[in-house]
Scaffold this motif. Structure first.
Motif, PDB file in Angstrom:
ATOM      1  N   GLY A  76       0.815  -1.206   0.000  1.00  0.00           N
ATOM      2  CA  GLY A  76       0.000   0.000   0.000  1.00  0.00           C
ATOM      3  C   GLY A  76       0.852   1.261   0.000  1.00  0.00           C
ATOM      4  O   GLY A  76       2.083   1.220  -0.050  1.00  0.00           O
ATOM      5  N   MET A  77       0.183   2.418   0.059  1.00  0.00           N
ATOM      6  CA  MET A  77       0.887   3.700   0.016  1.00  0.00           C
ATOM      7  C   MET A  77       1.479   4.015   1.386  1.00  0.00           C
ATOM      8  O   MET A  77       1.026   4.912   2.100  1.00  0.00           O
ATOM      9  N   ALA A  78       2.508   3.254   1.739  1.00  0.00           N
ATOM     10  CA  ALA A  78       3.115   3.386   3.074  1.00  0.00           C
ATOM     11  C   ALA A  78       4.586   3.002   2.979  1.00  0.00           C
ATOM     12  O   ALA A  78       4.973   1.883   3.308  1.00  0.00           O
ATOM     13  N   GLU A  79       5.393   3.936   2.501  1.00  0.00           N
ATOM     14  CA  GLU A  79       6.799   3.629   2.243  1.00  0.00           C
ATOM     15  C   GLU A  79       7.568   3.247   3.494  1.00  0.00           C
ATOM     16  O   GLU A  79       8.492   2.420   3.434  1.00  0.00           O
ATOM     17  N   GLN A  80       7.235   3.826   4.626  1.00  0.00           N
ATOM     18  CA  GLN A  80       7.936   3.456   5.852  1.00  0.00           C
ATOM     19  C   GLN A  80       7.648   2.001   6.219  1.00  0.00           C
ATOM     20  O   GLN A  80       8.550   1.246   6.583  1.00  0.00           O
ATOM     21  N   SER A  81       6.391   1.584   6.072  1.00  0.00           N
ATOM     22  CA  SER A  81       6.044   0.186   6.305  1.00  0.00           C
ATOM     23  C   SER A  81       6.696  -0.722   5.270  1.00  0.00           C
ATOM     24  O   SER A  81       7.124  -1.844   5.580  1.00  0.00           O
ATOM     25  N   LEU A  82       6.770  -0.249   4.024  1.00  0.00           N
ATOM     26  CA  LEU A  82       7.432  -1.000   2.962  1.00  0.00           C
ATOM     27  C   LEU A  82       8.866  -1.324   3.345  1.00  0.00           C
ATOM     28  O   LEU A  82       9.330  -2.471   3.227  1.00  0.00           O
ATOM     29  N   MET A  83       9.604  -0.304   3.808  1.00  0.00           N
ATOM     30  CA  MET A  83      11.012  -0.504   4.154  1.00  0.00           C
ATOM     31  C   MET A  83      11.159  -1.405   5.378  1.00  0.00           C
ATOM     32  O   MET A  83      12.050  -2.265   5.432  1.00  0.00           O
ATOM     33  N   MET A  84      10.301  -1.234   6.372  1.00  0.00           N
ATOM     34  CA  MET A  84      10.369  -2.069   7.566  1.00  0.00           C
ATOM     35  C   MET A  84      10.088  -3.531   7.230  1.00  0.00           C
ATOM     36  O   MET A  84      10.766  -4.442   7.721  1.00  0.00           O
ATOM     37  N   ASP A 111      14.985   7.436   7.393  1.00  0.00           N
ATOM     38  CA  ASP A 111      15.411   6.905   8.687  1.00  0.00           C
ATOM     39  C   ASP A 111      15.270   5.391   8.747  1.00  0.00           C
ATOM     40  O   ASP A 111      16.093   4.693   9.351  1.00  0.00           O
ATOM     41  N   PHE A 112      14.242   4.867   8.076  1.00  0.00           N
ATOM     42  CA  PHE A 112      14.006   3.426   8.083  1.00  0.00           C
ATOM     43  C   PHE A 112      15.057   2.705   7.242  1.00  0.00           C
ATOM     44  O   PHE A 112      15.513   1.618   7.600  1.00  0.00           O
ATOM     45  N   ILE A 113      15.443   3.320   6.119  1.00  0.00           N
ATOM     46  CA  ILE A 113      16.513   2.745   5.307  1.00  0.00           C
ATOM     47  C   ILE A 113      17.822   2.750   6.091  1.00  0.00           C
ATOM     48  O   ILE A 113      18.563   1.756   6.107  1.00  0.00           O
ATOM     49  N   CYS A 114      18.088   3.847   6.758  1.00  0.00           N
ATOM     50  CA  CYS A 114      19.358   4.013   7.457  1.00  0.00           C
ATOM     51  C   CYS A 114      19.512   3.021   8.613  1.00  0.00           C
ATOM     52  O   CYS A 114      20.479   2.264   8.677  1.00  0.00           O
ATOM     53  N   LEU A 115      18.565   3.026   9.533  1.00  0.00           N
ATOM     54  CA  LEU A 115      18.728   2.268  10.767  1.00  0.00           C
ATOM     55  C   LEU A 115      18.254   0.826  10.691  1.00  0.00           C
ATOM     56  O   LEU A 115      18.746  -0.026  11.441  1.00  0.00           O
ATOM     57  N   ASP A 116      17.318   0.534   9.798  1.00  0.00           N
ATOM     58  CA  ASP A 116      16.789  -0.825   9.737  1.00  0.00           C
ATOM     59  C   ASP A 116      17.390  -1.657   8.612  1.00  0.00           C
ATOM     60  O   ASP A 116      17.220  -2.875   8.603  1.00  0.00           O
ATOM     61  N   GLY A 152      25.452  10.296   1.893  1.00  0.00           N
ATOM     62  CA  GLY A 152      26.119  10.297   3.193  1.00  0.00           C
ATOM     63  C   GLY A 152      25.790   9.116   4.071  1.00  0.00           C
ATOM     64  O   GLY A 152      26.346   8.975   5.163  1.00  0.00           O
ATOM     65  N   MET A 153      24.900   8.237   3.638  1.00  0.00           N
ATOM     66  CA  MET A 153      24.495   7.104   4.466  1.00  0.00           C
ATOM     67  C   MET A 153      25.542   5.996   4.410  1.00  0.00           C
ATOM     68  O   MET A 153      25.811   5.447   3.355  1.00  0.00           O
ATOM     69  N   PRO A 154      26.143   5.628   5.531  1.00  0.00           N
ATOM     70  CA  PRO A 154      27.136   4.548   5.515  1.00  0.00           C
ATOM     71  C   PRO A 154      26.515   3.226   5.076  1.00  0.00           C
ATOM     72  O   PRO A 154      25.352   2.934   5.358  1.00  0.00           O
TER      73      PRO A 154
END
Length: 337
Positions: A76-84, A111-116, A152-154
């Protein structure tokens, strides 16, 4: 599974061509090369899964969905949920390819791409459509700064493919490589030009795809296609331009690029991205780190929110068209005389 086809494509002329093929006249195209390549990779590796933020049809992931419905997940239209969800799947040993538009992947889900994903080094492959100026729908959909946001994301690999050849060869390498990747997807009828050159995609490597003694282009993404077409036009005028294609923006192949740029030839960077934080600054930083004083002219998008409109008109307005590139090179060479 549908069969990849090739066809001649003319530049769209309708003023309503807000999302259109970026292929120039006479350039062959292949339909949905990412989707077809992912199906082929999925046949060889049953760990591969596809996830979409309600955009499978517009990221060519529908090809994979139709071939492997049990391995496709509509978030669905929920990119944060998509990444998680993609991160969770990678955590248990699957190899996710998560697709959405570039603006939503970068602006909404950083933030979800970076930390998760990136921090734990998970094998998640984000495939993001409409990068840079590949849609005329204005700033809400034009991801002109996505590379700048992510560089800049490691632990993140960034891919900016030129054409269908790059996409077809990149997909299996991305699936097999540990860590998180972000690919600027070209979708629909995708140009096919690198077949005409002695080129093979290699993750993390830049390649000199065309020699030339009078000037050098360092390019990425669709601008490598434009650079090659411009080089052919300039060759008819007696101007020979070398083209160095950089499909991997991070990690950046500094050795190949610096060797090509640090000559007496005028040097240009060509990118479908703002001149802030992308290929131009990657090249400039590589030169400075080595103490090399070399002027490099940036051909890219300005540091501003862009207009809406038909893509051919916008590409001419913002300097991404072949004719614009030819003019820039001729003007620079004239000034150097």
């Amino acid at each position: 599974m549908s069969v990849t086809t090739q066809e001649k494509t003319a530049a769209p002329q309708r003023s309503a061509a807000m999302i259109a093929s970026i292929a120039d006249p006479g350039v062959r195209t292949t339909k949905a090369p990412f989707g077809e390549a992912l199906v082929k990779a999925g046949q060889a590796d049953d760990r591969i899964v596809g996830l979409s933020a309600d955009l499978a049809k517009y990221t060519d992931l529908h090809v994979f969905r139709d071939a492997f419905p049990e391995r496709f997940f509509q978030m669905g239209m929920a990119e944060q949920s998509l990444m998680m969800a993609a991160a969770g799947m990678a955590e248990v040993g699957l190899v996710p390819f998560a697709s959405t538009y570039s603006v939503f992947a970068t602006r909404r889900a950083y933030d979800f791409i970076c930390l998760d994903m990136a921090e734990p080094g998970l094998n998640v492959n984000i495939v993001a459509a409409l990068p840079g100026l590949t849609t005329g729908y204005g700033p809400s959909h034009q991801a002109t700064e996505d590379i700048a946001i992510l560089r800049g994301m490691p632990g993140l690999t960034i891919i900016d493919p030129c054409d269908a050849v790059d996409l077809e060869q990149a997909v299996p390498q991305l699936a097999a490589t540990p860590g998180t990747t972000y690919t600027r997807l070209l979708r629909g009828a995708v140009p096919r030009i690198l077949d005409d050159y002695d080129y093979t995609f290699e993750l993390g490597k830049a390649k000199v795809v065309r020699p030339g003694d009078d000037a050098v282009f360092v390019s990425s993404g669709l601008m490598t296609m434009r650079g090659l077409l411009a080089a052919e036009q300039l060759s008819k005028l007696g101007i020979e331009v070398s083209v160095v294609h950089c499909p991997t923006i991070k990690p950046f192949d500094e050795e190949t690029v610096v060797a090509a740029v640090s000559t007496a030839r005028p040097a240009f960077t060509l990118e479908n991205h703002t001149v802030v934080g992308g290929l131009f600054e990657s090249v400039a930083a590589a030169l400075v780190r080595r103490g090399i004083g070399k002027q490099v002219s940036a051909i890219g998008l300005p540091d501003e929110f862009l207009a809406a409109g038909a893509l051919p008109t916008l590409h001419e307005r913002y300097g991404l068209s072949v004719d614009s590139i030819v003019r820039r090179v001729r003007e620079q060479l004239h000034r150097n005389q």
